[in-house]
Design a protein around this motif. Structure first.
Motif, mmCIF file in Angstrom:
data_model
loop_
_atom_site.group_PDB
_atom_site.id
_atom_site.type_symbol
_atom_site.label_atom_id
_atom_site.label_comp_id
_atom_site.label_asym_id
_atom_site.label_seq_id
_atom_site.Cartn_x
_atom_site.Cartn_y
_atom_site.Cartn_z
ATOM 1 N N ALA A 55 40.779 35.512 32.485
ATOM 2 C CA ALA A 55 40.205 34.820 33.621
ATOM 3 C C ALA A 55 41.303 34.172 34.474
ATOM 4 O O ALA A 55 41.258 34.189 35.708
ATOM 5 C CB ALA A 55 39.203 33.770 33.163
ATOM 6 N N ARG A 82 44.380 35.200 34.813
ATOM 7 C CA ARG A 82 45.130 36.248 35.528
ATOM 8 C C ARG A 82 44.392 36.694 36.781
ATOM 9 O O ARG A 82 45.024 37.145 37.752
ATOM 10 C CB ARG A 82 45.383 37.436 34.619
ATOM 11 C CG ARG A 82 46.343 37.145 33.472
ATOM 12 C CD ARG A 82 46.654 38.388 32.668
ATOM 13 N NE ARG A 82 47.341 39.390 33.472
ATOM 14 C CZ ARG A 82 47.767 40.552 33.001
ATOM 15 N NH1 ARG A 82 47.573 40.864 31.737
ATOM 16 N NH2 ARG A 82 48.371 41.414 33.791
ATOM 17 N N ARG A 83 43.061 36.573 36.764
ATOM 18 C CA ARG A 83 42.289 36.999 37.931
ATOM 19 C C ARG A 83 42.316 35.949 39.048
ATOM 20 O O ARG A 83 41.993 36.273 40.189
ATOM 21 C CB ARG A 83 40.844 37.275 37.524
ATOM 22 C CG ARG A 83 40.673 38.542 36.677
ATOM 23 C CD ARG A 83 39.237 38.961 36.604
ATOM 24 N NE ARG A 83 38.417 37.979 35.914
ATOM 25 C CZ ARG A 83 38.189 37.977 34.609
ATOM 26 N NH1 ARG A 83 38.737 38.929 33.843
ATOM 27 N NH2 ARG A 83 37.424 37.065 34.034
ATOM 28 N N GLN A 84 42.683 34.710 38.723
ATOM 29 C CA GLN A 84 42.696 33.654 39.744
ATOM 30 C C GLN A 84 43.931 33.779 40.645
ATOM 31 O O GLN A 84 45.010 34.050 40.187
ATOM 32 C CB GLN A 84 42.659 32.285 39.080
ATOM 33 C CG GLN A 84 41.347 31.974 38.392
ATOM 34 C CD GLN A 84 40.168 31.944 39.363
ATOM 35 O OE1 GLN A 84 40.316 31.589 40.527
ATOM 36 N NE2 GLN A 84 39.000 32.318 38.890
#
Length: 334
Positions: free
Chosen positions: A330, A332-334
């Motif tokens: 999660a 890494r997706r931000q």
């Protein structure tokens, strides 16, 4: 006791179980060697000074939160010490625990950053996720730890335990009370006695009662609360899946500190009697020290054996195996 035994007692009391403050009231009248008395009294003085500093910092942080439309709940800490012992300096506390709702997280993060706080290195990903109230963060953990350059630590919570759905603040019938923040009459929200008994019981059981100061809080709560209130707390705890934790915490406090056992308090069954013996053994064993590898293993095993319901029992292995992976991806997706 012999001098080596007194030294072992000193280390256990001050470092492991963090009971220097209440012991300092009694140790001068004992037969303890003078150096042991001096160490315990010095630790008690430091506990009191830390509590006063935390009280002042709480007021500073609370003012900033209120200026931004937030009204946090202060968990444990110096208000609990004043409630249980009539003195903020009678209870060891290493940080300031503030509880906000999930929707308030982005504002709370911004307030702490404006006050000069920075997240602990291991919690930086959580801060990025908190800005957007990421579902992974809200589901997989319960707090973010922050440190100020002057040494103060604030733990920002959005639920009471890291196991989702266990002892949610909104599930308690009368969770909150107010406590004086200072002499100006300002009041800060805290947990009420019934909510504290439930919350502290679950917290202690999750950590295998590795520190006696946690159990000493329970002993004091059972002393100041009426028996009807204690029985009501047990009924409410049973309704939200925390009945066994409350039941055993009151038994443990009675067995260790000779505190009040309410009339009609249910007797432990075979599994619970074994758990009580195990908890007491761990209180004196290195393996019971919070953070010890065997204590961590016992934490997961304890939830599997003592959890109430399948979902609660399976929460521990899910937390151990899935939480960090989900937070990592999660982040890494931000």
């Amino acid at each position: 006791m012999t001098e080596p035994e007194w030294r072992a007692f000193e280390g256990a009391a001050v470092t492991r179980h963090q009971l220097a403050a209440p012991l300092a009231r009694h140790i001068p009248a004992s037969e303890a060697p003078e150096p042991v008395v001096a160490v315990i009294q010095a630790a008690a003085t430091q506990t009191a000074l830390t509590a006063l500093a935390q009280k002042a910092e709480t007021a500073r942080v609370w003012d900033a939160f209120r200026d931004n439309g937030l009204d946090p709940v202060l968990l444990k800490g110096w208000p609990l010490a004043e409630r249980l012992f009539d003195s903020a300096g009678m209870r060891h506390a290493k940080d300031i625990d503030l509880h906000v709702s999930p929707c308030e997280l982005p504002r709370a993060v911004a307030v702490l950053e404006a006050l000069g706080y920075a997240p602990l290195p291991s919690h930086q990903t959580r801060v990025r996720l908190a800005r957007h109230r990421a579902p992974a963060l809200l589901a997989e953990t319960n707090d973010i730890a922050w440190m100020h350059p002057d040494g103060h630590v604030v733990e920002l919570h959005w639920r009471l335990t890291h196991l989702a759905g266990w002892v949610a603040l909104g599930a308690l019938s009368a969770p909150l009370a107010t406590h004086p923040l200072d002499r100006t009459g300002r009041q800060i929200r805290v947990l009420g006695d019934r909510a504290n008994l439930i919350y502290l019981s679950v917290h202690g059981q999750l950590h295998l009662w590795g520190r006696l100061r946690w159990l000493y809080d329970i002993a004091r709560l059972t002393t100041i609360c009426a028996e009807d209130e204690l029985r009501a707390a047990l009924r409410e705890a049973e309704a939200i899946g925390a009945g066994r934790a409350v039941k055993l915490s009151v038994w443990l406090a009675h067995m260790v500190f000779a505190s009040k056992l309410p009339a009609g308090w249910p007797a432990p069954n075979w599994v619970e009697r074994h758990a009580l013996r195990r908890f007491i053994a761990l209180m004196a064993a290195p393996a019971g020290e919070p953070g010890h590898p065997l204590a961590r293993f016992g934490y997961y095993l304890g939830i599997l054996c003592l959890g109430e319901g399948i979902a609660q029992r399976l929460a521990a292995p899910r937390y151990a195996l899935w939480r960090n992976l989900r937070l990592h991806f999660a982040g890494r997706r931000q």
